[in-house]
Design a protein around this motif. Structure first.
Motif: not given
Length: 267
Positions: A96-114, A215-219
């Motif tokens: 029962g050794v615990v490292f407490l840090r709380g919750g988190a969020v992760a994001m899958l961002v999918i970019l397309r040009t069409r 152009a946005e992808l290149d940036k």
């Protein structure tokens, strides 16, 4: 001065006891430690199970604080403690050794040009995914590629709002919370558990498809991002969605791809 401070939680039905070395308590009082939201939630959840008479037959006699890490104007960020817990049947100790840090969020961002009528499965797709590269000394890797993600630090706006905020801070992309799709399985409760053997962290996963110009992808490719005032040095990296599984060691990224495919199959 006593070697430690002890606080028996007044509202605890199981009479949970929190102990803290005096030297540590002098810097961060026990009364403040138990108000740290992840710890307060952990204590409440544990107390509920113990008071209800857990079928697992476990007794927790005390929680001993081992270290407290603070950041951002003195707010508690991480907490490490050990539990004095035993199996009631034979008295054997429960790890029962615990490292407490709380919750988190992760994001899958999918970019397309069409534009498309329907999403394409990840294994057939040539769309691009946004990764962030930054030093991760715990691994250690000085340029680890991973999904944009961040801790829930008590800010308002709910999970989706926190995800949108972290996305903007880490990548510079302004995507509203209403544009993010929650792909966390309903059975996961607050979120998925990446390391329940030693850490309380839970993660909610979000995804977003966005049509952009060439152009946005290149940036975006190679853009420097992150909150410099908080020590973040982030470089954006774009990889093909179908190649994501070979482009990162980040377990969150691999989980997000699977969850994204499962979400699309149900549409």
């Amino acid at each position: 001065m006593s070697a430690q401070q002890t606080l028996t939680l007044a509202k605890s039905r199981a009479q949970l006891r929190v102990e803290c070395p005096a030297a540590l308590a002098a810097r961060t009082p026990v009364a403040r430690i138990v108000q740290f939201p992840p710890f307060a939630q952990w204590l409440e959840a544990l107390d509920t199970q113990l008071a209800a008479g857990s079928e697992a037959g476990v007794a927790v006699r005390a929680v001993t604080i081992q270290s407290v890490d603070e950041f951002r104007a003195g707010s508690i960020g991480f907490l490490k403690f050990a539990t004095d817990a035993v199996h009631t049947a034979d008295g054997a100790a429960v790890p029962g050794v615990v490292f407490l840090r709380g919750g988190a969020v992760a994001m899958l961002v999918i970019l397309r040009t069409r534009a498309r009528d329907r999403p394409v499965p990840s294994w057939e797709d040539t769309d691009l995914v946004v990764l962030v590269e930054q030093p991760r000394l715990a691994v250690p890797d000085l340029a680890l590629a991973e999904l944009p993600a961040g801790m829930l630090d008590g800010a308002t706006g709910g999970f989706a709002g926190a995800a949108a905020r972290e996305l903007r801070e880490e990548t510079g992309l302004a995507i509203g919370g209403d544009e993010l799709v929650d792909i966390t399985p309903p059975s996961a409760g607050r979120g998925l558990l990446p390391s329940p053997g030693a850490c309380d962290e839970f993660i909610r996963f979000y995804a977003c498809e966005k049509v952009v110009s060439e152009a946005e992808l290149d940036k975006l490719q190679g853009r420097l991002a992150g909150l410099r005032a908080e020590g973040e040095r982030i470089t954006l990296r774009l990889v093909r969605l179908c190649d994501l599984w070979t482009s990162t060691r980040d377990l969150q990224a691999l989980a997000a791809v699977h969850l994204w495919d499962q979400h699309n199959r149900r549409q």
